[in-house]
Design a protein around this motif. Structure first.
Motif, mmCIF file in Angstrom:
data_model
loop_
_atom_site.group_PDB
_atom_site.id
_atom_site.type_symbol
_atom_site.label_atom_id
_atom_site.label_comp_id
_atom_site.label_asym_id
_atom_site.label_seq_id
_atom_site.Cartn_x
_atom_site.Cartn_y
_atom_site.Cartn_z
ATOM 1 N N CYS A 153 0.821 -1.247 -0.081
ATOM 2 C CA CYS A 153 0.054 0.141 0.067
ATOM 3 C C CYS A 153 0.884 1.169 -0.035
ATOM 4 C CB CYS A 153 -0.951 -0.172 1.381
ATOM 5 S SG CYS A 153 -0.353 0.103 3.025
ATOM 6 N N MET A 154 1.940 1.379 0.626
ATOM 7 C CA MET A 154 3.026 2.538 0.677
ATOM 8 C C MET A 154 3.702 2.492 -0.675
ATOM 9 S SD MET A 154 2.341 3.931 3.384
ATOM 10 C CE MET A 154 3.786 4.954 3.225
ATOM 11 N N ARG A 156 2.334 1.762 -3.552
ATOM 12 C CA ARG A 156 1.193 2.438 -4.324
ATOM 13 C C ARG A 156 0.908 3.919 -4.157
ATOM 14 N NH1 ARG A 156 -1.353 -2.458 -3.199
ATOM 15 N NH2 ARG A 156 -2.802 -1.237 -1.454
ATOM 16 N N LEU A 157 1.425 4.183 -2.737
ATOM 17 C CA LEU A 157 0.987 5.678 -2.375
ATOM 18 C C LEU A 157 2.227 6.426 -2.901
ATOM 19 C CD1 LEU A 157 -0.260 7.643 -0.671
ATOM 20 C CD2 LEU A 157 1.353 7.198 1.379
ATOM 21 N N LYS A 158 3.454 5.970 -2.979
ATOM 22 C CA LYS A 158 4.420 6.779 -3.566
ATOM 23 C C LYS A 158 4.296 6.947 -5.176
ATOM 24 C CE LYS A 158 8.054 4.985 -0.163
ATOM 25 N NZ LYS A 158 9.011 4.298 0.098
ATOM 26 N N THR A 160 1.404 7.056 -6.798
ATOM 27 C CA THR A 160 0.384 8.063 -6.546
ATOM 28 C C THR A 160 0.834 9.591 -6.546
ATOM 29 O OG1 THR A 160 -1.424 6.313 -5.735
ATOM 30 C CG2 THR A 160 -2.063 8.705 -5.840
ATOM 31 N N LYS A 181 -0.576 12.792 6.697
ATOM 32 C CA LYS A 181 -1.306 13.486 5.390
ATOM 33 C C LYS A 181 -0.252 14.744 5.158
ATOM 34 C CE LYS A 181 -5.200 13.799 7.509
ATOM 35 N NZ LYS A 181 -5.005 12.795 8.861
ATOM 36 N N VAL A 184 2.689 13.766 3.156
ATOM 37 C CA VAL A 184 2.251 13.342 1.563
ATOM 38 C C VAL A 184 2.172 14.652 0.674
ATOM 39 C CG1 VAL A 184 0.203 12.745 0.206
ATOM 40 C CG2 VAL A 184 0.845 11.143 2.193
ATOM 41 N N ILE A 313 -6.217 11.225 -2.664
ATOM 42 C CA ILE A 313 -5.192 10.423 -2.065
ATOM 43 C C ILE A 313 -5.489 9.853 -0.792
ATOM 44 C CG2 ILE A 313 -2.718 10.199 -1.240
ATOM 45 C CD1 ILE A 313 -1.699 11.993 -3.285
ATOM 46 N N GLN A 314 -5.698 8.477 -0.579
ATOM 47 C CA GLN A 314 -5.916 8.007 0.841
ATOM 48 C C GLN A 314 -4.683 7.675 1.416
ATOM 49 O OE1 GLN A 314 -9.321 7.881 1.879
ATOM 50 N NE2 GLN A 314 -8.606 7.109 3.779
ATOM 51 N N THR A 315 -4.496 8.166 2.603
ATOM 52 C CA THR A 315 -3.229 7.814 3.386
ATOM 53 C C THR A 315 -3.736 6.268 4.148
ATOM 54 O OG1 THR A 315 -3.599 9.320 5.407
ATOM 55 C CG2 THR A 315 -2.209 10.033 3.621
#
Length: 465
Positions: A153-154, A156-158, A160, A181, A184, A313-315
């Motif tokens: 999931c992290m 994917r976050l990076k 995004t 947040k 980010v 974006i969802q953290t």
């Protein structure tokens, strides 16, 4: 592919060195054991490759073991050194320990004493190697986005963050309190074309309603009591850069209306002023609230929501990325030690396992504060699960149950056993009974994990379905 652990044995008596190597491999045939006959040859090998453990004789012609020790630890401060001494050299061995040796053994060697010292040395070496790996991962993260984590999931976050940073659209960052947040938002700014401009953040609920409008849009002189000079506000101050509206779900309706105009027209009007001024600023907003529910109860404007929600974006919560907890723990440990001007401490695998198995309703922020307390209340250089349990005193156990009554030792053993059982159950569920993957995720050696399973009577096969 896992690196083969290696040991260097240094002794001027070749037969003794070969015998020691055979004895080590009789217990650990997976260890690479190399031999050197003097300090000069040993240093040459230490410069060519990394060793986990160095066994060296103290008394040798030419360069003795003490000099070799000093030069070896300068080459590799994490090298674990065990001195080999004659019975009359115990005082010299103790002096060597004060200058960096980890342990010493007296000749002639007793196999049981050797194996005990070897296990302790291997444990220390693995501990240092794991902490070094985690610190390297932290450094790599800090050199990039400063978003620490290697979980799916992290990652994917990076990706995004990198994608949205390339645009100039408004971004709404959503997530529970304490999930990072603002980090980010700063990563988006740093990767964007506006990175040379200012990055300003305003905590919306922290500013009284009557002052928030002035803080955001500015005011003219005399606009209200106390306005003895004009202020241009944060939007104009962030010209050419980025502004973060933190916890935007808490702003009052009258500010929402004026903020909508900024998003639509890209212009602001100061409090008490009659003219509008164009602004060139990227807007990021964050919230830990469900804005859709606030729209239903008429406390948040629907049209403002759609203006903000161009990109989302969802953290992730910390419970969704437990495999990142060791990385975060080491990062926060380093930061806390730096804040207190202390040498960096080491976390044992059982301490990392305890932290990974514990619940963190306050997410990353709670973990940060816990690690600060752990540094303050742990005087040693190495922090284990027992130290973490002591700092956790008064809070609930990882399972949420109250601490049992009885002696301290009984309570500690019960808490550790309950934690271990729950952690292993979660670990095997996540890895579907794959022992190798479970060992990698937990930071434990495969053999150590199998011993834990045997002690608890847990079968990995039961988790493969």
């Amino acid at each position: 592919m896992k690196r083969l652990e290696s040991i260097l044995v240094v002794d001027d008596q070749p037969d003794f060195a070969k015998g020691l190597a055979r004895l080590i491999n009789s217990r650990h045939d997976d260890l690479e054991v190399l031999l050197a006959q003097d300090g000069t040859q040993a240093l040459r090998l230490l410069e060519e490759q990394r060793f986990d453990i160095l066994f060296t004789d103290l008394r040798m012609p030419g360069m003795d073991g003490q000099e070799l020790l000093e030069r070896a630890v300068r080459l590799d401060p994490s090298l674990t050194v065990v001195m080999l001494t004659a019975h009359g050299d115990v005082e010299s061995a103790v002096a060597a320990i004060k200058t960096g040796a980890y342990d010493f053994l007296s000749k002639p060697l007793e196999p049981d004493s050797l194996f005990m010292a070897l296990e302790k040395a291997l444990e220390r070496s693995r501990l240092l190697r794991e902490n070094r790996r985690l610190r390297g991962s932290v450094a790599a993260s800090e050199a990039g986005l400063e978003i620490i984590g290697e979980s799916p999931c992290m990652l994917r976050l990076k990706k995004t963050i990198a994608a949205v940073a390339g645009s100039d659209y408004t971004v709404l960052i959503q997530g529970e309190s304490g999930t990072g947040k603002e980090a980010v938002a700063r990563a988006i700014h740093r990767l964007s074309g506006r990175s040379q401009g200012a990055m300003l953040s305003v905590n919306c609920p922290a500013i009284p309603d009557q002052l928030l409008e002035s803080e955001l849009f500015g005011h003219v002189k005399g606009a209200f009591t106390g306005a003895d000079r004009a202020s241009k506000g944060l939007f104009l101050a962030a010209e050419g850069g980025t502004i973060l509206l933190d916890e935007i779900g808490d702003i009052p309706m009258n500010i929402q209306t004026k903020l909508l105009r900024v998003l639509q027209e890209r212009e602001v009007r100061a409090v008490g002023g009659s003219e509008t001024v164009k602004v060139d600023v990227r807007i990021l907003a964050s919230t830990n609230q469900h804005l859709a529910e606030k729209i239903k109860d008429k406390s948040f404007r629907e049209d403002l929501f759609y203006r903000l929600n161009v990109l989302t974006i969802q953290t992730p919560a910390l419970r969704e990325r437990r495999e990142d907890i060791p990385l975060l723990a080491v990062h926060f440990m380093q930061r806390s030690c730096e804040e207190m001007h202390l040498p960096v401490k080491e976390l044992t695998p059982d301490a990392l396992g305890y932290l990974a198995g514990r619940e963190w309703p306050g997410n990353v922020r709670q973990l940060l504060n816990f690690m600060r307390r752990l540094v303050v209340f742990s005087p040693g250089d190495v922090i284990d699960a027992e130290a973490a349990l002591l700092v956790d005193g008064g809070e609930t156990s990882p399972q949420g149950a109250s601490a049992p009554l009885g002696s301290y030792q009984d309570a500690k053993n019960t808490a550790l056993d309950a934690f271990t059982r729950t952690y292993v159950d979660q670990l095997l569920t996540r890895t579907k009974g794959n022992i190798s993957e479970a060992a990698r995720v937990s930071g434990l050696e495969r053999a150590s994990l199998q011993k834990i399973l045997k002690r608890l009577g847990i079968e990995a096969q039961d988790f493969k379905a």
